[in-house]
Write a protein that holds these residues in place. Structure first.
Motif, short mmCIF file in Angstrom:
data_model
loop_
_atom_site.label_atom_id
_atom_site.label_comp_id
_atom_site.label_asym_id
_atom_site.label_seq_id
_atom_site.Cartn_x
_atom_site.Cartn_y
_atom_site.Cartn_z
N PHE A 60 35.52 3.54 -32.46
CA PHE A 60 35.30 4.74 -31.65
C PHE A 60 33.84 4.84 -31.24
O PHE A 60 33.53 5.19 -30.09
CB PHE A 60 35.75 5.96 -32.44
N SER A 61 32.94 4.56 -32.19
CA SER A 61 31.51 4.65 -31.86
C SER A 61 31.13 3.65 -30.77
O SER A 61 30.34 3.96 -29.87
CB SER A 61 30.67 4.41 -33.12
N TYR A 109 28.45 16.83 -33.06
CA TYR A 109 29.76 16.29 -32.66
C TYR A 109 30.68 15.98 -33.86
O TYR A 109 31.85 16.34 -33.85
CB TYR A 109 29.55 15.02 -31.83
N ILE A 110 30.16 15.31 -34.89
CA ILE A 110 31.00 14.94 -36.04
C ILE A 110 30.28 15.32 -37.32
O ILE A 110 29.09 15.00 -37.50
CB ILE A 110 31.31 13.43 -36.11
N ASP A 163 43.49 5.75 -42.58
CA ASP A 163 43.05 6.96 -41.91
C ASP A 163 44.22 7.93 -41.77
O ASP A 163 45.32 7.53 -41.40
CB ASP A 163 42.51 6.65 -40.51
N PHE A 214 45.07 11.69 -39.90
CA PHE A 214 44.57 12.66 -38.94
C PHE A 214 45.38 13.96 -39.03
O PHE A 214 46.59 13.93 -39.27
CB PHE A 214 44.67 12.11 -37.51
N ARG A 249 39.72 13.97 -39.70
CA ARG A 249 40.12 12.62 -40.12
C ARG A 249 39.72 12.41 -41.58
O ARG A 249 38.56 12.61 -41.95
CB ARG A 249 39.43 11.55 -39.28
N TYR A 302 35.71 16.76 -36.06
CA TYR A 302 35.26 16.38 -34.73
C TYR A 302 35.32 17.58 -33.78
O TYR A 302 36.33 18.28 -33.72
CB TYR A 302 36.14 15.27 -34.14
N THR A 339 36.09 18.06 -30.59
CA THR A 339 36.70 17.33 -29.48
C THR A 339 36.58 18.06 -28.14
O THR A 339 36.99 17.51 -27.11
CB THR A 339 38.19 17.06 -29.77
N ASN A 355 34.07 15.76 -26.55
CA ASN A 355 34.68 14.49 -26.16
C ASN A 355 35.90 14.23 -27.05
O ASN A 355 35.84 14.41 -28.26
CB ASN A 355 33.67 13.34 -26.33
N LYS A 356 36.99 13.82 -26.45
CA LYS A 356 38.20 13.55 -27.21
C LYS A 356 38.03 12.30 -28.08
O LYS A 356 37.19 11.45 -27.82
CB LYS A 356 39.40 13.34 -26.27
N TYR A 357 38.85 12.21 -29.13
CA TYR A 357 38.88 11.02 -29.97
C TYR A 357 39.76 9.99 -29.27
O TYR A 357 40.95 10.21 -29.05
CB TYR A 357 39.45 11.35 -31.36
#
Length: 236
Positions: free
Chosen positions: A88-89, A139-140, A179, A181, A204, A223, A225, A228-230
């Motif tokens: 993701f990063s 953001y996170i 993971d 969610f 997460r 997050y 979101t 910005n969405k995941y």
């Protein structure tokens, strides 16, 4: 180099040794590792064992094997791509975003009896708290819970480094990750850090397993979101 079956399957031992060499720069990125016959002679094992070890490294994203060329090092991080999914990063950066680790701190926490953390780590464990910003906006928010049996640095500058690199340097060998969610309401403090109202956010939870299938790290991330969405991209 003589290996012993007492330490587990031979191909896994070869895999871990080669992985450590890649991470520590013995085999630099974009260079070829020794040929399979050379590795066979070094480790005194069969070609089948060497090929299986290299295949595992390839599946994890560390190397790429090409006929007539050899095996090239693609990635030298302690945790590489465990699938064809783009991190993701990496996706955010490739899209032109500025993703940064803004802060980090280390503390000791005491999980409540009967909770999942208590079952995983006992009465006390480390908690590394980190904040990521995206384009200068919170953001996170991460909380990484880790056993106190692992030695961790206490300086913020070091804690801002890759956590998995830190754990690898302490002898942790990663096998897999899980993971989960969901959508949860963070506590007021985390909501304030992320500069959001007290409302449900994407959460997460990640479990990191070592080669003995023990959980060495459990992280909980929230997050924002709305910024910005995941997103996860998969190559085919």
């Amino acid at each position: 180099m003589k290996l012993s079956l007492k330490k587990g399957p031979l191909y896994m031992q070869v895999q871990e040794i080669l992985k450590e060499r890649i991470i520590n720069g013995v085999y630099p990125k974009n260079t070829l590792i020794p040929s399979e016959p050379e590795l066979k002679d070094e480790f005194d094992v069969s070609l089948i064992t060497i090929r299986k070890a290299v295949e595992q490294l390839s599946l994890q994203g560390y190397v790429e094997k090409r006929s007539g060329i050899g095996t090239t090092v693609l990635d030298n991080h302690a945790v590489s791509k465990l699938s064809k999914g783009q991190r993701f990063s990496e996706y955010l950066i490739s899209e032109g975003h500025d993703l940064k680790k803004a802060s980090a701190s280390l503390s000791i926490v005491h999980p409540e009896a009967g909770t999942e953390l208590a079952k995983l780590f006992g009465d006390t464990c480390y908690c590394i708290e980190r904040l990521y910003t995206l384009d200068e906006k919170p953001y996170i928010h991460f909380k990484h819970y880790i056993s106190q049996s692992i030695k961790l640095p206490n300086e913020q500058e070091q804690l801002l480094n890759s956590l998995y690199e830190i754990l690898f340097q302490q002898g942790v060998k990663f096998n897999r990750f899980k993971d989960e969610f969901g959508v949860e309401v963070p506590d007021e403090r985390i909501a304030k850090i992320l500069n959001v109202d007290l409302k449900p956010l994407l959460q997460r939870t990640r479990y990191s397993f070592d080669i003995n299938e023990r959980v060495v790290e459990c992280s909980v991330a929230f997050y924002n979101t709305e910024i910005n969405k995941y997103i996860v991209n998969f190559d085919v």
